[in-house]
Design an enzyme around this catalytic site. Structure first.
Site, PDB file in Angstrom:
ATOM      1  N   HIS A  69       2.515 -34.522  -7.842  1.00 43.23           N
ATOM      2  CA  HIS A  69       1.863 -34.724  -6.220  1.00 43.23           C
ATOM      3  C   HIS A  69       2.675 -34.266  -4.883  1.00 43.23           C
ATOM      4  O   HIS A  69       3.152 -35.386  -4.947  1.00 43.23           O
ATOM      5  CB  HIS A  69       1.173 -35.969  -6.266  1.00 43.23           C
ATOM      6  CG  HIS A  69       0.042 -36.277  -4.924  1.00 43.23           C
ATOM      7  ND1 HIS A  69      -0.535 -36.906  -4.952  1.00 43.23           N
ATOM      8  CD2 HIS A  69      -0.118 -35.425  -4.251  1.00 43.23           C
ATOM      9  CE1 HIS A  69      -1.030 -36.659  -3.732  1.00 43.23           C
ATOM     10  NE2 HIS A  69      -0.605 -35.735  -3.343  1.00 43.23           N
ATOM     11  N   MET A  71       3.545 -33.487  -1.991  1.00 42.77           N
ATOM     12  CA  MET A  71       2.961 -34.308  -0.186  1.00 42.77           C
ATOM     13  C   MET A  71       3.860 -33.087   0.785  1.00 42.77           C
ATOM     14  O   MET A  71       4.827 -33.937   1.173  1.00 42.77           O
ATOM     15  CB  MET A  71       2.721 -35.277   0.009  1.00 42.77           C
ATOM     16  CG  MET A  71       1.608 -35.309  -0.713  1.00 42.77           C
ATOM     17  SD  MET A  71       1.281 -37.765  -0.658  1.00 42.77           S
ATOM     18  CE  MET A  71       2.106 -37.656  -3.415  1.00 42.77           C
TER      19      MET A  71
HETATM   20  C1  DX5 Z   1      -0.599 -42.043  -2.176  1.00 46.52           C
HETATM   21  C2  DX5 Z   1       0.077 -41.538  -3.371  1.00 46.52           C
HETATM   22  C3  DX5 Z   1      -0.595 -42.774  -4.640  1.00 46.52           C
HETATM   23  C4  DX5 Z   1       0.180 -43.800  -4.085  1.00 46.52           C
HETATM   24  C5  DX5 Z   1      -1.284 -44.586  -5.013  1.00 46.52           C
HETATM   25  O1  DX5 Z   1       0.192 -41.029  -0.723  1.00 46.52           O
HETATM   26  O2  DX5 Z   1      -0.281 -40.361  -3.632  1.00 46.52           O
HETATM   27  O3  DX5 Z   1      -0.011 -41.645  -5.620  1.00 46.52           O
HETATM   28  O4  DX5 Z   1       0.997 -44.116  -5.184  1.00 46.52           O
HETATM   29  O5  DX5 Z   1      -0.793 -45.791  -4.964  1.00 46.52           O
HETATM   30  P1  DX5 Z   1      -1.634 -47.100  -5.169  1.00 46.52           P
HETATM   31  O6  DX5 Z   1      -2.502 -47.112  -6.302  1.00 46.52           O
HETATM   32  O7  DX5 Z   1      -0.616 -48.620  -4.910  1.00 46.52           O
HETATM   33  O8  DX5 Z   1      -2.991 -46.869  -3.839  1.00 46.52           O
HETATM   34 ZN    ZN Z   2      -0.233 -39.306  -5.691  1.00 51.01          ZN
END
Ligand code: DX5
Ligand code: ZN
Length: 227
Positions: A69, A71
């Site tokens: 993912h 970002m």
């Molecule tokens: C947030 C990330 C998520 C995060 C989710 O920006 O993209 O993947 O790690 O973590 P939880 O499940 O703790 O919300």
């Molecule tokens: Zn994520």
């Protein structure tokens, strides 16, 4: 009977793991379907995590495919680096891609050039409407609806995302598309059924897996609650 694209998949996010013990942490989630890897650049989101060398190291010991993912700003400049590092699914944010259709096509094409199947994923921030990606559905193997504002683990699930998930699931079913629908952020055994009923079939879970001492049980609990 769910269609093949509605198979329930649990994707623990290693953001919530102990990075010093990463190899052991990865072994602890071998009953998962995917391993979710959060890449943050300190610009697109106000946090920094890991880059291609660490993803490549993870790939060497990962028991399941990598769901990467991104970002980051200008993700199109880094697609090849993350594919070479071992991404099996590569997600880019619609907000970071002025040419989303082209960038998703590029992910598939780079995979083909390297004789690998790399699945493209389009990601939506909570504030971005589903319509932002409707024009490019044909280029996607997966859609990720963020259920928190990206940047940090451990936040609360935003319930207002459920209608967006329902809308996208409706498009997928009506058009007969083989697209997985993923949710990410604040997923727990208590709320996963609501996301599943709305139409999600891939569930990222950081805190609710790595916050538990028995990861296999935690993954099983999520899977059961989503089914
Ligand atoms: C947030 C990330 C998520 C995060 C989710 O920006 O993209 O993947 O790690 O973590 P939880 O499940 O703790 O919300
Ligand atoms: Zn994520």
């Amino acid at each position: 009977m769910p269609s093949p694209s509605r198979e329930i998949q649990i994707a623990p996010s290693i953001l919530a793991s102990n990075f010093v013990e990463l190899a052991r942490e990865l072994r602890s989630i071998e009953s998962a379907d995917l391993i979710h890897v959060d890449v943050m650049d300190g610009h697109f989101v106000p946090n920094l995590t890991i880059g291609p060398p660490v993803v490549a190291a993870i790939k060497k010991v990962a028991p399941r495919p990598l769901d990467v993912h991104l970002m980051i700003e200008r993700p199109e400049q880094y697609l090849e680096a993350y594919i070479d590092a071992g991404a099996d699914i590569l997600g880019v944010h619609a907000e970071a891609c002025p040419h989303l259709h082209g960038t998703l096509g590029q992910i598939r094409k780079l995979g083909e050039q390297k004789q690998r199947r790399v699945r493209s994923c389009a990601v939506l921030n909570p504030s971005t409407p589903a319509e932002a990606l409707e024009y490019a559905l044909e280029e996607m193997d997966q859609i990720l609806v963020m259920t928190v504002n990206p940047g940090f683990g451990g936040q609360s699930f935003i319930e207002a995302m459920l209608p967006k998930i329902e809308k996208i699931r409706g498009w997928i079913e009506r058009r007969g598309l083989a697209i997985d629908l993923e949710v990410d952020g604040g997923i727990t055994a208590k709320n996963i059924a609501r996301a599943a009923s709305a139409g999600a079939n891939v569930f990222v879970a950081g805190t609710s897996v790595f916050g538990e001492s028995d990861r296999k049980l935690a993954i099983e609990a999520l899977r059961r609650a989503a089914s």
